[in-house]
Design a protein around this motif. Structure first.
Motif, mmCIF file in Angstrom:
data_model
loop_
_atom_site.group_PDB
_atom_site.id
_atom_site.type_symbol
_atom_site.label_atom_id
_atom_site.label_comp_id
_atom_site.label_asym_id
_atom_site.label_seq_id
_atom_site.Cartn_x
_atom_site.Cartn_y
_atom_site.Cartn_z
ATOM 1 N N PRO A 1 66.877 82.586 17.925
ATOM 2 C CA PRO A 1 67.946 82.418 19.415
ATOM 3 C C PRO A 1 68.983 80.701 19.224
ATOM 4 N N TYR A 2 67.346 79.729 18.258
ATOM 5 C CA TYR A 2 67.656 78.348 18.028
ATOM 6 C C TYR A 2 68.980 78.367 17.057
ATOM 7 N N GLU B 1 72.236 78.508 18.301
ATOM 8 C CA GLU B 1 72.082 77.369 19.254
ATOM 9 C C GLU B 1 72.722 76.231 18.483
ATOM 10 N N ILE B 2 72.171 75.724 16.701
ATOM 11 C CA ILE B 2 72.666 75.303 16.385
ATOM 12 C C ILE B 2 73.749 75.149 15.304
#
Length: 162
Positions: free
Chosen positions: A108-109, A112-113
């Motif tokens: 998920p990170y 996100e980025i």
């Protein structure tokens, strides 16, 4: 005559000899000596490890996107450098895949980025190629799924025909 080095009494093993502190902490945990563990520094190290994992993913994604952008947009160097760029792209993809295999909770990170990393990659590609940043598309050249797909490479943009 050699003058002995005097360590302040308040300096911990962590500050004096990191590797020895690490080995000691591991041994204390393995042998159940939990009350002897330097918890403050252990927690600091564990938090730092998490931050490093995230920085590694971010750095690899930016490098991957930068090379994909060069492959797509840097027409004067494409013929000479595309083999190198594709090799680098494969390496960065493999490294990201390995990082995500070891830490699947970072998936998920990376989503996100993604947009932030793409914009950073545009800047880095512009700096490294000495091309104006507008040569590199403002909108990502592919989805995250495509970017990470080992068989996907972007199509070349002919800026003369646009």
């Amino acid at each position: 005559m050699v003058t002995p080095i005097i360590q302040p009494a308040t300096q911990s093993l962590y500050d004096q000899d990191y590797y020895l502190w690490l080995r000691t902490t591991i041994n204390q945990i393995r042998t159940g000596q939990f009350s002897a563990v330097d918890l403050d520094n252990l927690l600091e190290e564990l938090e730092g490890m998490g931050r490093r994992e995230k920085r590694t993913i971010k750095s690899l994604l930016i490098k991957l996107l930068e090379h994909l952008l060069k492959l797509k947009c840097w027409d004067t160097e494409r013929e000479r450098n595309q083999g190198h760029w594709k090799g680098e792209i494969r390496i960065f993809r493999r490294q990201i895949k390995d990082e995500l295999k070891d830490s699947p909770s970072l998936k998920p990170y990376i989503l996100e980025i993604f947009d932030e990393c793409y914009q950073e990659a545009r800047k880095e590609a512009s700096d490294r190629t000495q091309l104006i940043i507008d040569i590199f598309p403002l909108i990502p050249i592919g989805s995250l799924e495509q970017i990470l797909d080992e068989n996907w490479f972007p199509q070349y943009i002919d800026h003369v025909q646009e």
